[in-house]
Enzyme design. Sequence first.
Site, short mmCIF file in Angstrom:
data_model
loop_
_atom_site.label_atom_id
_atom_site.label_comp_id
_atom_site.label_asym_id
_atom_site.label_seq_id
_atom_site.Cartn_x
_atom_site.Cartn_y
_atom_site.Cartn_z
CG MET A 104 -11.60 -2.06 5.45
SD MET A 104 -10.30 -1.83 4.70
CE MET A 104 -9.00 -0.39 5.73
CB SER A 129 -0.97 -0.08 1.79
OG SER A 129 -2.07 1.55 1.30
CG HIS A 147 -9.69 0.41 -0.30
ND1 HIS A 147 -8.72 -0.12 1.11
CD2 HIS A 147 -11.38 0.84 0.20
CE1 HIS A 147 -9.49 0.00 1.48
NE2 HIS A 147 -10.67 -0.10 1.52
CG MET A 200 -8.29 7.71 2.64
SD MET A 200 -7.16 7.17 4.31
CE MET A 200 -6.47 5.86 4.15
CG ASP A 211 -5.36 2.32 0.90
OD1 ASP A 211 -6.18 1.20 0.45
OD2 ASP A 211 -4.10 2.36 1.21
CG HIS A 222 -3.64 -1.45 -1.57
ND1 HIS A 222 -4.97 -2.32 -1.33
CD2 HIS A 222 -4.46 -0.61 -0.42
CE1 HIS A 222 -6.39 -1.58 -1.16
NE2 HIS A 222 -6.05 -1.33 0.32
CG ASP A 232 -6.39 -2.82 3.41
OD1 ASP A 232 -4.99 -2.41 3.88
OD2 ASP A 232 -7.01 -1.90 2.73
CG MET A 281 -11.49 3.56 2.08
SD MET A 281 -9.90 3.24 3.44
CE MET A 281 -8.59 3.25 1.97
C1 DX5 Z 1 -6.56 1.68 5.69
C2 DX5 Z 1 -5.74 1.39 4.33
C3 DX5 Z 1 -4.91 0.95 3.79
C4 DX5 Z 1 -3.18 0.48 5.19
C5 DX5 Z 1 -2.76 -0.27 5.48
O1 DX5 Z 1 -6.96 2.81 5.61
O2 DX5 Z 1 -7.15 1.19 3.76
O3 DX5 Z 1 -4.15 0.03 2.77
O4 DX5 Z 1 -2.91 1.75 3.81
O5 DX5 Z 1 -1.48 0.43 6.05
P1 DX5 Z 1 -1.03 -0.61 7.28
O6 DX5 Z 1 -0.56 -1.82 6.25
O7 DX5 Z 1 -0.10 -0.34 7.67
O8 DX5 Z 1 -1.92 -1.27 8.17
ZN ZN Z 2 -6.93 -0.24 1.42
#
Ligand code: DX5
Ligand code: ZN
Length: 223
Positions: free
Chosen positions: A136, A7, A65, A36, A34, A32, A174, A67
């Site tokens: 998650m 990620s 992903h 947000m 993310d 990956h 994740d 969010m």
């Molecule tokens: C959290 C994200 C994850 C995050 C995971 O909201 O969806 O993908 O980057 O990070 P680590 O591996 O550090 O928990």
């Molecule tokens: Zn994620």
Amino acid sequence: MPIIAPSLLASNFLRLADECNMLNNSEADWLHLDVMDGRFVPNISFGLPVIEQIRTATTKILDVHLMIEDPGNYAAAFATAGADILTVHIEACRNLHRNIQQIKGLGMKVGVAVNPHTPIHLLVDIIADIDLVNLMSVNPGFGGQQFIPYTLEKIRQLRQLINERGLAVDIEIDGGVTLANAATIVEAGATVLVAGSSVFKAADPIKAIADLKNVVNTHHIGT
Ligand code: DX5
Ligand code: ZN
């Protein structure tokens, strides 16, 4: 064989091209990404222009992903930006079935993400329509959190549902994935491990990815 998806949330954004080159030279299967919006989750990360740039720096699969609230409003834009897989949250969609069809229609694979509080049984009516479930294992919004142990029970429930139906849906975990818990996670039935901090905060990220890959290949259950 299980998939490792670093990620980039945990990467160095000032050196994104170098981070992409590192991943290109690693055993990472997917990247990956993310996204947000500060509404669905209490954080804001990066979005379309950054993903467009990452697309030019790698041929690896971009696993996006979302969010964000009402992700259907942005599905076409993420397809144009270069997403290969687009994952939306069940909690963020008023018409999830419509969003799934929309994402498929845009030529992307489709994932549905579920927060730690969301039970697996809410997936029963759409599981046959999707490519991936993102379970998650932390509350979404931040990297570097601790893996929630009950996720292992949810992986087993989801693995049973998928196998009973004879489907080939990926189970992506994740949040809080480390070298120490990766074996248990794949033994429970997961097929994709997202890893942020455990890759990018390691002294040698390429080795961290190789070590994860080695552990999951040794422990996977042949799903
Ligand atoms: C959290 C994200 C994850 C995050 C995971 O909201 O969806 O993908 O980057 O990070 P680590 O591996 O550090 O928990
Ligand atoms: Zn994620």
